[in-house]
Write a protein that holds these residues in place. Structure first.
Motif, PDB file in Angstrom:
ATOM      1  N   SER A 166       2.446  -3.794   9.748  1.00 50.58           N
ATOM      2  CA  SER A 166       1.470  -2.722   9.626  1.00 50.58           C
ATOM      3  C   SER A 166       0.227  -3.061  10.446  1.00 50.58           C
ATOM      4  O   SER A 166      -0.101  -4.233  10.616  1.00 50.58           O
TER       5      SER A 166
ATOM      6  N   GLU B 104      -2.684  -2.990   9.565  1.00 48.83           N
ATOM      7  CA  GLU B 104      -3.616  -3.768   8.734  1.00 48.83           C
ATOM      8  C   GLU B 104      -3.258  -5.237   8.701  1.00 48.83           C
ATOM      9  O   GLU B 104      -4.074  -6.079   8.346  1.00 48.83           O
TER      10      GLU B 104
ATOM     11  N   ILE C 234      -5.054  10.369  -2.748  1.00 51.70           N
ATOM     12  CA  ILE C 234      -4.163   9.433  -3.411  1.00 51.70           C
ATOM     13  C   ILE C 234      -3.799   8.239  -2.543  1.00 51.70           C
ATOM     14  O   ILE C 234      -3.220   7.287  -3.036  1.00 51.70           O
TER      15      ILE C 234
ATOM     16  N   PHE D 119      -4.819   5.221   0.479  1.00 52.38           N
ATOM     17  CA  PHE D 119      -5.925   4.339   0.771  1.00 52.38           C
ATOM     18  C   PHE D 119      -6.480   4.671   2.156  1.00 52.38           C
ATOM     19  O   PHE D 119      -5.731   5.045   3.040  1.00 52.38           O
TER      20      PHE D 119
ATOM     21  N   GLY E  60      -4.992  -3.522  -3.316  1.00 52.53           N
ATOM     22  CA  GLY E  60      -5.472  -2.351  -4.032  1.00 52.53           C
ATOM     23  C   GLY E  60      -4.284  -1.647  -4.665  1.00 52.53           C
ATOM     24  O   GLY E  60      -3.204  -1.593  -4.103  1.00 52.53           O
ATOM     25  N   LEU E  61      -4.499  -1.130  -5.859  1.00 52.41           N
ATOM     26  CA  LEU E  61      -3.439  -0.426  -6.578  1.00 52.41           C
ATOM     27  C   LEU E  61      -3.959   0.923  -7.026  1.00 52.41           C
ATOM     28  O   LEU E  61      -5.074   1.026  -7.534  1.00 52.41           O
ATOM     29  N   LYS E  62      -3.145   1.950  -6.828  1.00 48.95           N
ATOM     30  CA  LYS E  62      -3.438   3.262  -7.401  1.00 48.95           C
ATOM     31  C   LYS E  62      -2.141   3.739  -8.018  1.00 48.95           C
ATOM     32  O   LYS E  62      -1.127   3.829  -7.330  1.00 48.95           O
TER      33      LYS E  62
ATOM     34  N   LEU F 180       0.962   2.959  -5.806  1.00 46.16           N
ATOM     35  CA  LEU F 180       0.748   2.646  -4.396  1.00 46.16           C
ATOM     36  C   LEU F 180       0.068   1.288  -4.318  1.00 46.16           C
ATOM     37  O   LEU F 180      -0.968   1.077  -4.950  1.00 46.16           O
ATOM     38  N   ARG F 181       0.641   0.377  -3.548  1.00 47.26           N
ATOM     39  CA  ARG F 181       0.050  -0.937  -3.371  1.00 47.26           C
ATOM     40  C   ARG F 181      -0.435  -1.065  -1.934  1.00 47.26           C
ATOM     41  O   ARG F 181       0.281  -0.719  -0.992  1.00 47.26           O
ATOM     42  N   HIS F 182      -1.603  -1.587  -1.791  1.00 41.98           N
ATOM     43  CA  HIS F 182      -2.213  -1.673  -0.463  1.00 41.98           C
ATOM     44  C   HIS F 182      -2.726  -3.087  -0.245  1.00 41.98           C
ATOM     45  O   HIS F 182      -3.689  -3.503  -0.880  1.00 41.98           O
ATOM     46  N   ILE F 183      -2.048  -3.812   0.621  1.00 39.46           N
ATOM     47  CA  ILE F 183      -2.510  -5.149   0.995  1.00 39.46           C
ATOM     48  C   ILE F 183      -3.444  -4.984   2.190  1.00 39.46           C
ATOM     49  O   ILE F 183      -3.040  -4.452   3.233  1.00 39.46           O
TER      50      ILE F 183
ATOM     51  N   THR G  19       0.670  -0.381   3.185  1.00 39.04           N
ATOM     52  CA  THR G  19       0.847   0.355   1.936  1.00 39.04           C
ATOM     53  C   THR G  19       2.323   0.470   1.593  1.00 39.04           C
ATOM     54  O   THR G  19       3.139   0.773   2.449  1.00 39.04           O
TER      55      THR G  19
END
Lengths: 303, 468
Positions: free
Chosen positions: A89, A91, A191, A193, B246-248, B271-274, B291
Motif C-alpha cells: 500500500s 502508506e 467510514i 480512513f 486505526g479501527l472503525k 476496518l483496520r488501518h495500519i 486498509t
C-alpha cells in the motif's frame, strides 16, 4: 534512571537464557505479483507499484509515477531482473509514495551477509541503476560522455529536457489529476480512513462546501476548461518537438525525458476521460511513438 | 390555748421547706436518671422509645406471621397487578417482565395465599433484574374492582426508578498505559430497559477510543440481551511494530446466560488501518500498511465460578472464543482461543494460581494471515517480564505476530506476615509461552502441535513481584 539487577537474581536468570532465532528473511508470497516473474525469492529486486488495471494484458501501472519508473528501468535495460508487485500500500511505502524498489539480501560467496533487504524510494533508483550497470557492462550505444550528458546529444539538450519535464509534470499532470474519476462519496469518506497522501489540487478549484459551512470542506468542483486548454497546448508543443525522431530531443538512445514523456502519454491515451483521450490521439506521431515504446517496455517487463 | 397557738406550735415543731417557683416535682421511676439535662437522659429516652417500637414491631410481625401462617391454604387469587412509580418505563415492557410469573405453577390446584406470596416474590425479583428501580415494595391490597370476589387481591408494587442519566470520568495508570476517559450512560433510554452508552478515552498506547452502544433485553427474563455498537480506536504500536493501527467498526451481538455460563454470538465488521509508519519500519510492517476489512462471526463462552479472581478458594475460570472471518472483506480465517485459570489456598495467607491460554489462527485462503488478525504475545497480561507483544516472529525489530501460541503462568500470592489486612501482597510467578507461524506445508494438526510444542525452555521467565 535504571536500577541494576542484583547479582543473585542475575545468576538465577542465567539459568533461563533468552535466545533469538535469526531466520533468513524472504518476502512472503502473495497473488499480487507479476505472473511472468522469474522468481520471488530473495535473489531478485522487486519493484512495488500501484496495481495495473489488467495484469494479464499489461504490467504497466495505473499510476503515472509508477509508469515513469517502470519505463525508466525498462529503457535502461535492467527491468528483466526485476519482479513487479503491487501488494504494498502507498502508506507502507517510503514517504508514503510508490514506487519503491526492494533490494534483496546480498549473499556473498561463502559469507552470510549481515545486510538485510533494503527498500529504496524512487529518488534513489537512478543511483542504484547506475551502480548495477557500472558493475556489469555499459549499455549498448552509450559511452562515458553520454553518461555525463545523461544520454542527450549536448548540454543544451540536457538543459532543454528539464523544461520539457517541467511542462509534462505541470500542465499534463494537472489535466490528468483534474479528470481522474477517483471521487469518493461523502458516506465513503465518513467510514474510511483519510488518505495520507493528498494529491496536489490543480489550480482553479473550489470545494463543494463553503468556507463558512459547518461541514468540513470536501470534494472539488474543478474548473476544467483552462486546464484542458493548457493540456492541449502542451501536447501540441510535445508533438512538434518530437517530430519524426526516434527519441525526444534527437537523442541516440532513450533518456529520462523519454521515460517521463511515455508515462504521461500512456496515461493520457488510457484515460477514461474522453476529452483527455481524444486530444492525445490527435497527434499521430505521439501515438505512434507511445505505441512503439510501449511494445519495447512490455517486452522487457514480460521477461 | 387557742387554735392559732396550736397552729403556731405545729409549724415551729415541723419546719416546712419552702421552695421557690419552677422547682422540680419529679418522682423518677423505671431507672430514670436524676439529672434532667444530662445526655444520659436523652439517650435513655431514645432507647426506651426504640425498645417500645421494637417491641411493637415484633408483636406486629408475630401477629402477621400467625395470620399468614394460619391462612396459607386460604384460597386467594390475583385480580390485578399495579406497578406504581415506573413513569419512564413502557407498560408493554413491564407486562413482558411480569407475565411469565402470572401462570399458576400447579394448574391442578386452586391458587392460595401461599402461591400468591411466591408469585409476588418472583415478580419482585424480576423487576429488580431489570436494574431500573432502586426500591421495590410490594403490597397486597383489597381489590378496587367492584366485581371482584372476596378471594381476590390486588398486588401493588411501589417502585422508585433509578436516575436515567449518569456521567463518569476516570483516569487510570497501569500496564504501561495511562488513560483518561469519560462515559455517559442513559438508562432506560426508550422505556424498555435499553441502555445507551457513549464513551471517549485518550491514552498513551491507545491514543483515542470512541464508542457508542445501544443494548436492550430481548426476553422478559432479562437473561438475554442484544447490543449494537459502533467504535473507533486508534492504537499506537510504535514501541513494538513501528506503526499505528486505526479501527472503525460496528458490532451486533446477542448474549445470554445459562446454567453453564455466559454465551455471546456476534457479528462484526471492522476496518483496520495500519498507518503512520516510522522511517525504520521493516518490510513486513510496510507490507501490512494500508486498509483491510474484516467481516466475521464470533462465538464466546465464559464460565466463571470463582469466588475471587486472584486469591480464590473455589471455582474456576474458563473462556473459549472462536471466530470465522470471510463473509466478505479481506480476511478469511478460522481462529480459536481458549483461556483458563484456577486459584486455590495452599496455606493460611498463601494462594496459588495456575493460568493457561492458547490460540490457533488458520487462514482459509492461500494468502498469509494479516497483521491485524495475528496473535501477539508478551507483556504483563500474559507472559510477564517480556516486553509488550515482543515474543514471536520479528522482522528488523518489529514484532509481526504469529498464527499459534500458548502461554502458562504459575503464581504464588500471600499476605505479608502480620499484615493480612494490607492490600500489599508479595507475588512470585513463573511464566512461559511461545508464539509462532504455521507451516502450511504439513498437516494442520501435526504442524500446529509441533510448532507450539515444548521447545520453549529458555523462553520462560520467572520473577518476584510486589503487587497491590
Amino acid at each position: 534512571m535504571s536500577v541494576p539487577m542484583p547479582k543473585p537474581l542475575q545468576r538465577f536468570y542465567s539459568l533461563f537464557p533468552l535466545r533469538i532465532y535469526d531466520e533468513p528473511f524472504s518476502l512472503p508470497t502473495t497473488t499480487s505479483t507479476s505472473p511472468f516473474a522469474s522468481g520471488t525469492g530473495p535473489a531478485h529486486p522487486t519493484l512495488f507499484i500501484h496495481p495495473p488495471s489488467d495484469p494479464t494484458k499489461s504490467l504497466l501501472s495505473t499510476d503515472v509515477e509508477c509508469v515513469k519508473w517502470q519505463a525508466y528501468l525498462a529503457l535502461r535495460g535492467v527491468s528483466k531482473s526485476i519482479n513487479i508487485r503491487w501488494d504494498l500500500s502507498p502508506e507502507g511505502a517510503i514517504d508514503q509514495r510508490l514506487p519503491n524498489l526492494y533490494l534483496p539480501v546480498k549473499q556473498m560467496q561463502n559469507v552470510k551477509a549481515e545486510m538485510k533487504g533494503e527498500l529504496l524510494e524512487s529518488s534513489r533508483i537512478p543511483s542504484w541503476v547506475d551502480g548495477e550497470l557500472g558493475q556489469n557492462r555499459a549499455p549498448r550505444g552509450e559511452d562515458e560522455d553520454d553518461h555525463i550528458l545523461e544520454g542527450y546529444v549536448d548540454e543544451d539538450a540536457r538543459d532543454e529536457s528539464r523544461a520539457w519535464v517541467m511542462l509534462l509534470e505541470t500542465d499534463i499532470d494537472a489535466a490528468l489529476r483534474a479528470t481522474s474519476t477517483n471521487r469518493d462519496s461523502f458516506l465513503k469518506r465518513l467510514i474510511t480512513f483519510p488518505s495520507p497522501m493528498v494529491p496536489e489540487r490543480p489550480l482553479l478549484t473550489k470545494p463543494y462546501t463553503g468556507l463558512s459551512s459547518m461541514i468540513t470542506p470536501f470534494g472539488s468542483a474543478v474548473i476544467i476548461t483552462p486546464i484542458l486548454e493548457r493540456y492541449a497546448e502542451a501536447l501540441k508543443a510535445l508533438s512538434l518537438r518530437l517530430g519524426g525522431s526516434r527519441w525526444f530531443l534527437g537523442s541516440r538512445g532513450p533518456t529520462a525525458l523519454d521515460s517521463v514523456a511515455f508515462a504521461y502519454l500512456h496515461s493520457a491515451l488510457e484515460s477514461l476521460y474522453p476529452e483527455i483521450r481524444e486530444e492525445a490521439r490527435k497527434w499521430v506521431n505521439l501515438v505512434a511513438w507511445e505505441q512503439r515504446v510501449r511494445e519495447s517496455i512490455s517486452a522487457s517487463l514480460h521477461h | 390555748m387557742t387554735g392559732t397557738q396550736v397552729l403556731d406550735d405545729e409549724l415551729s415543731a415541723s419546719p416546712i421547706e419552702v421552695r421557690g417557683p419552677l422547682q422540680s416535682t419529679r418522682s423518677p421511676k423505671d431507672g430514670e436518671p436524676e439529672d434532667l439535662f444530662a445526655e444520659r437522659l436523652l439517650e435513655w429516652q431514645k432507647n426506651r422509645i426504640q425498645r417500645q417500637m421494637k417491641g411493637e414491631y415484633r408483636s406486629q410481625v408475630y401477629r402477621l406471621n400467625e395470620l399468614i401462617g394460619g391462612n396459607l391454604s386460604t384460597p386467594l387469587r390475583i385480580s390485578e397487578i399495579q406497578i406504581q412509580g415506573a413513569n419512564n418505563t413502557r407498560p408493554g415492557f413491564l407486562a413482558r417482565v411480569v407475565k411469565p410469573h402470572l401462570t399458576n405453577p400447579d394448574p391442578c390446584e386452586d391458587p392460595t395465599l401461599e402461591s400468591v406470596l411466591h408469585q409476588t416474590r418472583q415478580i419482585t425479583y424480576a423487576l429488580a433484574r431489570t436494574d431500573l428501580f432502586k426500591n421495590i415494595v410490594p403490597e397486597l391490597q383489597t381489590p378496587k374492582d367492584p366485581l371482584a370476589s372476596i378471594h381476590d387481591v390486588d398486588i401493588v408494587f411501589k417502585c422508585e426508578e433509578r436516575g436515567r442519566l449518569s456521567l463518569k470520568s476516570a483516569t487510570e495508570v497501569g500496564n504501561g498505559d495511562a488513560t483518561a476517559s469519560a462515559n455517559a450512560k442513559v438508562r432506560n433510554a426508550f422505556g424498555g430497559a435499553e441502555d445507551l452508552e457513549g464513551s471517549v478515552s485518550f491514552g498513551t498506547k491507545t491514543r483515542h477510543t470512541y464508542r457508542l452502544a445501544l443494548s436492550a433485553p430481548l426476553t422478559g427474563t432479562m437473561l438475554t440481551r442484544g447490543e449494537l455498537s459502533a467504535y473507533a480506536v486508534d492504537n499506537d504500536y510504535h514501541a513494538w511494530a513501528s506503526c499505528k493501527e486505526g479501527l472503525k467498526g460496528v458490532k451486533a451481538a446477542v448474549s445470554t446466560i445459562t446454567a453453564l455460563g455466559q454465551h455471546e454470538v456476534s457479528y462484526q465488521a471492522v476496518l483496520r488501518h495500519i498507518h503512520s509508519l516510522k522511517d525504520e519500519a521493516s518490510l513486513s510492517t510496510r507490507q501490512s500498511a494500508g486498509t483491510t476489512l474484516k467481516s466475521s462471526l464470533n462465538y464466546t463462552f465464559v464460565h466463571d465460578t470463582r469466588d475471587d479472581a486472584i486469591m480464590g478458594h473455589r471455582g474456576a475460570y474458563l473462556k473459549f472464543n472462536s471466530e470465522l472471518a470471510g463473509l466478505g472483506g479481506d480476511s478469511s480465517f478460522a481462529k480459536v482461543e481458549g483461556e483458563s485459570q484456577i486459584s486455590r489456598r495452599l496455606l493460611k495467607g498463601l494462594h496459588a494460581s495456575l493460568a493457561g491460554r492458547a490460540g490457533l489462527l488458520y487462514s482459509l485462503d492461500n494468502r498469509p494471515s494479516i497483521f491485524s488478525d495475528r496473535f501477539k504475545l508478551g507483556g504483563p497480561m500474559n507472559v510477564r517480564s517480556f516486553r509488550y507483544n515482543s515474543i514471536g516472529p520479528r522482522d528488523h525489530g518489529d514484532a509481526v505476530g504469529g498464527d499459534a501460541y500458548w502461554a502458562v503462568g504459575l503464581s504464588l500470592i500471600g499476605d505479608l506476615p502480620g499484615k493480612a489486612h494490607w492490600p500489599l501482597k508479595p507475588h512470585v510467578y513463573v511464566n512461559a509461552g511461545k508464539l509462532d507461524n504455521i507451516d502450511r506445508g504439513r498437516t494442520t494438526i501435526i504442524r500446529a502441535a509441533e510448532q507450539t510444542g515444548i521447545s520453549t525452555i529458555g523462553l520462560g521467565r520467572t520473577g518476584i513481584n510486589i503487587s497491590v
